[in-house]
Scaffold this motif. Structure first.
Motif, mmCIF file in Angstrom:
data_model
loop_
_atom_site.group_PDB
_atom_site.id
_atom_site.type_symbol
_atom_site.label_atom_id
_atom_site.label_comp_id
_atom_site.label_asym_id
_atom_site.label_seq_id
_atom_site.Cartn_x
_atom_site.Cartn_y
_atom_site.Cartn_z
ATOM 1 N N GLY A 116 -2.408 -14.140 -8.587
ATOM 2 C CA GLY A 116 -2.974 -14.838 -9.734
ATOM 3 C C GLY A 116 -1.955 -15.498 -10.642
ATOM 4 N N HIS A 117 -0.682 -15.538 -10.249
ATOM 5 C CA HIS A 117 0.346 -16.095 -11.126
ATOM 6 C C HIS A 117 1.123 -17.240 -10.479
ATOM 7 C CE1 HIS A 117 -0.363 -12.739 -13.827
ATOM 8 N NE2 HIS A 117 -0.134 -11.891 -12.836
ATOM 9 N N ALA A 118 0.639 -17.749 -9.370
ATOM 10 C CA ALA A 118 1.396 -18.770 -8.641
ATOM 11 C C ALA A 118 1.567 -20.033 -9.480
ATOM 12 C CB ALA A 118 0.690 -19.110 -7.335
ATOM 13 N N LYS A 119 2.771 -20.590 -9.415
ATOM 14 C CA LYS A 119 3.072 -21.814 -10.152
ATOM 15 C C LYS A 119 3.643 -22.857 -9.188
ATOM 16 C CE LYS A 119 3.898 -19.797 -14.722
ATOM 17 N NZ LYS A 119 3.443 -18.453 -14.412
ATOM 18 N N VAL A 120 3.360 -24.113 -9.501
ATOM 19 C CA VAL A 120 3.860 -25.243 -8.725
ATOM 20 C C VAL A 120 4.562 -26.191 -9.682
ATOM 21 C CG1 VAL A 120 3.230 -27.262 -7.338
ATOM 22 C CG2 VAL A 120 2.073 -25.073 -6.956
ATOM 23 N N VAL A 121 5.820 -26.508 -9.413
ATOM 24 C CA VAL A 121 6.587 -27.432 -10.249
ATOM 25 C C VAL A 121 6.452 -28.834 -9.677
ATOM 26 C CG1 VAL A 121 8.909 -28.089 -11.024
ATOM 27 C CG2 VAL A 121 8.224 -25.671 -11.000
ATOM 28 N N CYS A 122 6.229 -29.805 -10.565
ATOM 29 C CA CYS A 122 6.218 -31.196 -10.130
ATOM 30 C C CYS A 122 6.854 -32.063 -11.209
ATOM 31 C CB CYS A 122 4.799 -31.670 -9.796
ATOM 32 S SG CYS A 122 3.647 -31.668 -11.165
ATOM 33 N N PRO A 123 7.373 -33.220 -10.829
ATOM 34 C CA PRO A 123 7.950 -34.123 -11.830
ATOM 35 C C PRO A 123 6.867 -34.655 -12.739
ATOM 36 C CG PRO A 123 7.786 -35.211 -9.699
ATOM 37 C CD PRO A 123 7.403 -33.778 -9.470
ATOM 38 N N ASN A 124 7.271 -35.143 -13.882
ATOM 39 C CA ASN A 124 6.343 -35.683 -14.877
ATOM 40 C C ASN A 124 6.997 -36.911 -15.512
ATOM 41 O OD1 ASN A 124 3.955 -35.612 -16.414
ATOM 42 N ND2 ASN A 124 4.930 -34.498 -18.082
ATOM 43 N N PRO A 125 6.503 -38.123 -15.225
ATOM 44 C CA PRO A 125 5.301 -38.552 -14.511
ATOM 45 C C PRO A 125 5.342 -38.187 -13.019
ATOM 46 C CG PRO A 125 6.217 -40.354 -15.836
ATOM 47 C CD PRO A 125 7.249 -39.289 -15.773
ATOM 48 N N PHE A 126 4.163 -38.316 -12.377
ATOM 49 C CA PHE A 126 4.048 -37.801 -11.018
ATOM 50 C C PHE A 126 2.863 -38.426 -10.293
ATOM 51 C CE2 PHE A 126 1.423 -35.369 -13.826
ATOM 52 C CZ PHE A 126 0.288 -35.056 -13.120
ATOM 53 N N TYR A 127 2.849 -38.202 -8.995
ATOM 54 C CA TYR A 127 1.737 -38.588 -8.129
ATOM 55 C C TYR A 127 0.666 -37.513 -8.278
ATOM 56 C CZ TYR A 127 -0.427 -40.000 -3.633
ATOM 57 O OH TYR A 127 -1.282 -40.426 -2.639
ATOM 58 N N GLN A 128 -0.534 -37.903 -8.689
ATOM 59 C CA GLN A 128 -1.531 -36.928 -9.129
ATOM 60 C C GLN A 128 -1.986 -35.977 -8.032
ATOM 61 O OE1 GLN A 128 -4.062 -38.440 -12.168
ATOM 62 N NE2 GLN A 128 -5.759 -37.103 -11.646
ATOM 63 N N ILE A 129 -1.730 -36.314 -6.777
ATOM 64 C CA ILE A 129 -2.065 -35.412 -5.679
ATOM 65 C C ILE A 129 -1.371 -34.066 -5.854
ATOM 66 C CG2 ILE A 129 -1.829 -35.048 -3.174
ATOM 67 C CD1 ILE A 129 -4.045 -37.018 -4.010
ATOM 68 N N TYR A 130 -0.136 -34.051 -6.383
ATOM 69 C CA TYR A 130 0.581 -32.787 -6.567
ATOM 70 C C TYR A 130 -0.218 -31.844 -7.467
ATOM 71 C CZ TYR A 130 4.522 -36.004 -5.496
ATOM 72 O OH TYR A 130 5.345 -36.960 -4.961
ATOM 73 N N GLU A 131 -0.704 -32.376 -8.559
ATOM 74 C CA GLU A 131 -1.458 -31.571 -9.515
ATOM 75 C C GLU A 131 -2.758 -31.061 -8.909
ATOM 76 O OE1 GLU A 131 -2.599 -32.435 -14.061
ATOM 77 O OE2 GLU A 131 -3.784 -33.601 -12.627
ATOM 78 N N GLY A 132 -3.504 -31.954 -8.275
ATOM 79 C CA GLY A 132 -4.769 -31.548 -7.670
ATOM 80 C C GLY A 132 -4.575 -30.527 -6.579
ATOM 81 N N ALA A 133 -3.523 -30.705 -5.775
ATOM 82 C CA ALA A 133 -3.242 -29.748 -4.706
ATOM 83 C C ALA A 133 -2.945 -28.372 -5.284
ATOM 84 C CB ALA A 133 -2.066 -30.236 -3.868
ATOM 85 N N ALA A 134 -2.158 -28.338 -6.352
ATOM 86 C CA ALA A 134 -1.825 -27.059 -6.979
ATOM 87 C C ALA A 134 -3.070 -26.380 -7.538
ATOM 88 C CB ALA A 134 -0.795 -27.272 -8.084
#
Length: 397
Positions: A116-134
């Motif tokens: 329940g604590h998994a985190k995903v790092v992505c650049p910001n700005p970013f390709y929105q697929i990264y966020e949705g996938a996470a």
């Protein structure tokens, strides 16, 4: 319904549609659309022929792993392009139906949501697929701002050690969308050291890697960085590539992943259930495309010519510069990015994307605010005409 669907934000182009609702574009000027990164250069005829000549393959179910010939072709291309030993075609290379679907599916393979604590790092700005996938993998996205004063570099030290402990996946994009920044070897070294310490997987999105401006200096890729740093097994690293930008075939939906064999094996298992086998005709066309570099050099030349002529015109009024690679200009606006985009449409019928739509607020700022992304994908003369209109618009502000 999956409750995580409620966490998804509208896609940038849906936000753009809403922004433009009720805004009449300049009636005497034809539309020039520079908002979406969709290549507009012609698809090479030899790729079209390879696709048409192999339609007999539609009578057979393709395997998820793809044909040996395709994987071997990709492995050979990786060796040529990145100056590394050819990866093992059987265990370290996997064809995918475009990098977009693979980048999304990858998180579903990698993330362990049990704690329940998994985190995903992505650049910001970013390709929105990264966020949705996470989010749909049950993880929390962490946004790492890329800012002008650090030359849009990913600042790994900005994230405290306590946060890294729960990170399971890091998305990087190099060359970056939208800034065009290419990661340095030092940045890769720091990221690999963090991965070794905390055990997270790195997903390296390199779909813009073949659009650059000096034939003698191709962008550094993750596999090259790993090999140079003594990580020839590519542990915890998987790179994603695509023919869409390289060969002007976004509709072909063809790319690949390559890297750590143990992760590729798990990803293949996931994809076997996901139903992601590549069409046999597409595989044949892909083999033809990966085996030819002449059309890619021509493609780069066309982009280089556009950037050479367009950038100085736009930079006369908006702070921007030729990127390390890719086909976007990331330009600072003198007014709010959304107002700039809306009024540019109304007065000049040029469509650009507000930078704030490509980012999230993190550490008190939206790093895309007051920027616009200009995709120089239209024909040469259209891009020049758009630059002239943007200049005229800026003079009126």
């Amino acid at each position: 319904m999956n409750p995580d669907l409620a966490l998804l934000q509208p896609y940038p182009f849906e936000k753009l549609r809403q922004l433009f609702a009720g805004v009449p574009p300049a009636p005497t000027l034809g539309e020039i659309k520079l908002s979406i990164g969709e290549p507009q250069h012609a698809t090479p005829p030899f790729i079209q022929r390879a696709l048409a000549d192999n339609l007999a393959g539609l009578a057979n179910y393709p395997t998820t792993q793809g044909a040996d010939a395709l994987r071997q072709t990709i492995a050979a291309w990786i060796a040529r392009r990145y100056g590394v030993a050819p990866p093992d075609a059987a265990t370290q290379v996997l064809p995918v139906n475009g990098s977009r679907e693979a980048l999304f599916a990858f998180a579903q393979t990698v993330i362990d949501r049990s704690g329940g604590h998994a985190k995903v790092v992505c650049p910001n700005p970013f390709y929105q697929i990264y966020e949705g996938a996470a989010l749909l993998a049950g993880a929390q996205p962490i946004y790492l701002n890329t800012l002008p004063h650090t030359h849009f570099e990913m600042d790994w030290a900005a994230l405290p050690e306590s946060a890294w402990r729960d990170v399971q996946l890091v998305y990087v994009c190099s060359p970056a969308n939208p800034t065009g920044k290419v990661m340095t070897l030092d940045s890769w070294k720091a990221l690999f050291e963090l991965s070794d310490r905390h055990g997270f997987v790195i997903a390296s999105d390199e779909c813009y890697s073949e659009i650059y401006f000096d034939e003698a200096k191709p962008p550094l890729g993750g596999l090259t960085a790993a090999a140079q740093l003594g990580r020839g097994d590519y542990r915890n690293l998987v790179m994603f590539s695509s023919l869409s930008k390289r060969s002007n075939v976004p509709g072909l939906r063809s790319g690949f992943v390559a890297g750590d064999a143990s992760i590729v094996k798990k990803f293949l298992l996931y994809r076997t259930y996901h139903g992601s086998a590549m069409n046999p005709a597409v595989q044949a066309a892909s083999i033809a495309a990966w085996n030819d570099e002449a059309h890619v050099r021509d493609n780069r030349r066309m982009y280089a010519e556009k950037f050479h002529e367009v950038t100085p015109l736009i930079a006369h009024h908006l702070d921007c510069r030729v990127p390390d690679a890719g086909f976007y200009l990331w330009a600072k606006t003198p007014i709010a990015d959304t107002e700039f985009a809306r009024e540019l449409l109304r007065r000049k019928n040029v469509v650009v994307l507000p930078g704030s739509y490509l980012a999230r607020e993190a550490n008190g700022i939206n790093p895309g605010a007051d920027f616009i992304r200009i995709a120089l994908v239209a024909p040469h003369e259209e891009c020049l005409e758009a630059a002239r209109r943007i200049n005229d618009f800026c003079l009126s502000l």
